[in-house]
Design an enzyme around this catalytic site. Structure first.
Site, short mmCIF file in Angstrom:
data_model
loop_
_atom_site.label_atom_id
_atom_site.label_comp_id
_atom_site.label_asym_id
_atom_site.label_seq_id
_atom_site.Cartn_x
_atom_site.Cartn_y
_atom_site.Cartn_z
N THR A 171 0.70 -1.18 0.04
CA THR A 171 0.03 -0.08 0.11
C THR A 171 0.91 1.35 0.01
O THR A 171 0.37 2.21 -0.27
CB THR A 171 -1.14 -0.04 1.32
OG1 THR A 171 -0.16 0.09 2.53
CG2 THR A 171 -1.82 -1.10 1.32
N CYS B 96 1.94 2.66 9.65
CA CYS B 96 0.94 2.76 10.43
C CYS B 96 1.58 2.49 11.74
O CYS B 96 2.88 2.13 11.91
CB CYS B 96 -0.03 1.58 10.26
SG CYS B 96 -0.84 1.45 8.44
N ARG C 165 -6.99 -3.87 8.20
CA ARG C 165 -6.75 -5.31 7.99
C ARG C 165 -5.50 -5.60 8.31
O ARG C 165 -4.71 -4.79 7.84
CB ARG C 165 -7.25 -6.00 6.74
CG ARG C 165 -7.18 -7.45 6.73
CD ARG C 165 -7.62 -7.85 5.37
NE ARG C 165 -6.89 -7.19 4.15
CZ ARG C 165 -7.05 -7.81 2.81
NH1 ARG C 165 -8.01 -8.53 2.51
NH2 ARG C 165 -6.31 -7.14 1.83
N ARG D 233 4.03 6.55 3.06
CA ARG D 233 3.22 7.84 3.65
C ARG D 233 2.47 7.20 4.94
O ARG D 233 2.15 6.32 5.00
CB ARG D 233 2.00 8.11 2.57
CG ARG D 233 2.89 8.64 0.97
CD ARG D 233 1.75 8.67 0.10
NE ARG D 233 0.86 7.83 0.25
CZ ARG D 233 0.82 6.62 -0.72
NH1 ARG D 233 1.79 6.54 -1.22
NH2 ARG D 233 -0.10 5.93 -0.40
N CYS E 143 -5.00 5.52 11.28
CA CYS E 143 -4.59 5.39 12.52
C CYS E 143 -3.57 6.63 12.86
O CYS E 143 -3.03 6.71 14.10
CB CYS E 143 -3.60 4.23 12.59
SG CYS E 143 -2.23 4.18 11.77
#
Length: 528
Positions: A29, A33, A40, A62, A67
């Site tokens: 992606t 995070c 997921r 990025r 979150c």
């Protein structure tokens, strides 16, 4: 650093305890995070882990919009570590790079810029400029979402050298423009204060923390209630006032009134240090449990080791409070602030907070007749304040703790207790045990008499490293508790003696006290 398997296990369990300790980058992606991200769980083969958000961003990832990894608590590792990496991280978070550049950071640490870059690159996988850039963009996002300042004002307040650099960095980290975030957040907050949510790792004992600070509040500088703490700050570009209150969820709400918005990052860093919001209570409890002190740990879950908004103030009040009662010490401090503190501008004042604690230079020039103290105590205060003003004693976030120890102990009138207290609260050292403290000694004696396992206390306490500052606070809390709260507490308190007049007075106040005994001082039972 955790192993990659441990990191992935924390991610799979969405374990909030690890937020800020590492960051999860997902190659499929292109985002990074916090471990507790509700999205997921990514496949293990698509995941890499980074120790800092800056390293993840530098690798081309990025920030997750769901979150908000940039809003995570900071890693407690930077408080534990006294090496150059830990010192550099504390200075960067305090805004030194924005004020003095990489050369100023390197000079403060005694390194050349190239040497420092190599050290941080080796340790963290990223250089100091990238780390500072991440702190800048986090500050900028706060200003975008919380103020009506123009984008150009925000860019320069956050430390960017140009609007283009500001926009490019924003897009690289958040995959959106600053204006998109403002419009997406709705109408910006109005009013005089900037509002920031400060994340922490639960649990957090707000009540105990605010009581601890309230007992020590200085009139005009601090204003404390059971659910609110306000104080003035002296920052690089002018004064400020912060107000901290418990927020919804695992956040402290921080309201800031700044004379200059360039000080936002530094003010937030100080707010976090005051309430010890980067602490890891889970690690503290686990360590104390392994050391055989689970009962003590469970009496006050989420206890913190509070810091200070002004290291100079903390050092002066520590010396000023030696061998006198709490009330007498507060009287001296209040007189000091009234006579020599700096008046705050009207638009910065909050409640009864209307002054800033005097500078070390101002205190060094105070005539003897003002103090109403023994001559030796005055000499100690003058020597200490002079050296703080000259910079020969540095209590800032990037100081060398070993050097501070040597220089403070060389000041006549400063002994091990005062050194330990300054190191614990002004320097944020999580591993200070005030073993000579009378309250600590009495608490240990009471606890020792109540347990069946008579393992030597020295062994137990040594096994509590690197969290012995929390042990000190737990022992103070145990000793000052006015009444038994649980069957366990009833059993623990059974050995307490009530024949000490000062002890009885402290319990009558229902507050939290420290009890000091420095080398060379009289063995009085004193609260501060």
């Amino acid at each position: 650093m955790l192993t990659t398997d441990q990191c992935y296990q924390a991610v799979a369990g969405r374990d909030r305890r690890f937020d800020g300790m590492f960051f999860t980058a997902v190659s499929s992606t292109g985002i990074f995070c916090r471990p507790s991200c509700p999205a997921r769980t990514p496949l293990r083969k698509n995941v890499d882990f980074y120790q800092t958000a800056a390293a993840a961003a530098e690798a081309g990832f990025r920030a997750c919009k769901r979150c908000r990894p940039d809003a995570s608590p900071n890693s407690p590792e930077w408080d534990i570590r006294a090496d150059v990496t830990g010192r550099a991280m504390r200075l960067i978070q305090d805004g030194l790079v924005d004020r003095s550049g990489i050369s100023g950071l390197a000079s403060a640490l005694g390194y050349s810029p190239r040497q420092l870059g190599r050290v941080l690159q080796s340790e963290l996988g990223v250089g100091p400029l990238a780390i500072a850039r991440t702190e800048r963009v986090r500050t900028a996002r706060t200003l975008v979402e919380s103020t009506r300042l123009s984008m150009s004002e925000i860019a320069f307040a956050a430390g960017f050298s140009s609007i283009r650099q500001f926009n490019d960095t924003f897009r690289a980290v958040y995959s959106s423009s600053p204006r998109d975030l403002r419009s997406g957040a709705g109408e910006p907050h109005g009013g005089e204060s900037i509002v920031v949510r400060l994340a922490y790792r639960p649990p957090l004992d707000h009540a105990h923390l605010f009581r601890y600070l309230g007992v020590r509040a200085i009139e005009g500088v601090e204003d404390v209630s059971e659910d609110r703490y306000s104080r003035s700050l002296r920052l690089a570009h002018g004064p400020a006032v912060l107000t901290l209150t418990p927020g919804s969820g695992d956040f402290i709400e921080c309201h800031l009134r700044l004379a200059d918005t360039r000080d936002l990052g530094s003010a937030v860093a100080r707010a976090r240090r005051i309430l010890d919001l980067d602490a890891d209570p889970g690690a503290v409890r686990a360590t104390l449990t392994d050391a055989g002190l689970s009962e003590l740990s469970d009496t006050c879950p989420g206890i913190r080791s509070p810091g200070t908004g002004d290291p100079v103030e903390l050092a002066i009040r520590t010396v000023l409070g030696q061998q006198i009662s709490v009330a007498a010490a507060q009287t001296h401090l209040n007189r000091l602030v009234t006579a020599f503190g700096q008046d705050l501008p009207e638009d910065l004042r909050v409640g009864s907070v209307d002054r800033v604690f005097p500078t070390a230079a101002a205190i060094a020039e105070i005539p003897d007749e003002h103090w109403s103290l023994p001559g030796r105590r005055i000499d100690t205060l003058r020597t200490l304040s002079t050296q703080l003003a000259e910079g020969s004693i540095d209590l800032g976030p990037g100081c060398d703790r070993t050097e501070v120890d040597e220089r403070l102990l060389a000041v006549p009138g400063i002994g091990p207790w005062s050194l330990g207290y300054i190191r614990m609260r002004a320097l944020g050292d999580p591993d200070v045990l005030l073993g000579s403290d009378l309250g600590v000694k009495k608490a240990m004696s009471e606890l020792h008499s109540s347990v069946t396992d008579k393992t030597d206390w020295a062994q137990r306490l040594d096994r509590c490293r690197p969290w012995r500052s929390y042990v000190t606070h737990l022992l103070w809390a145990h000793h000052s508790r006015p009444e038994p709260q649980t069957p366990t507490a009833q059993r623990i308190r059974s050995g307490e003696s009530n024949d000490d007049d000062n002890d009885t007075a402290h319990r009558g106040h229902g507050a939290i006290y420290d009890h000091r005994l420095d080398a060379g001082t009289n063995p009085a039972h004193l609260g501060w």
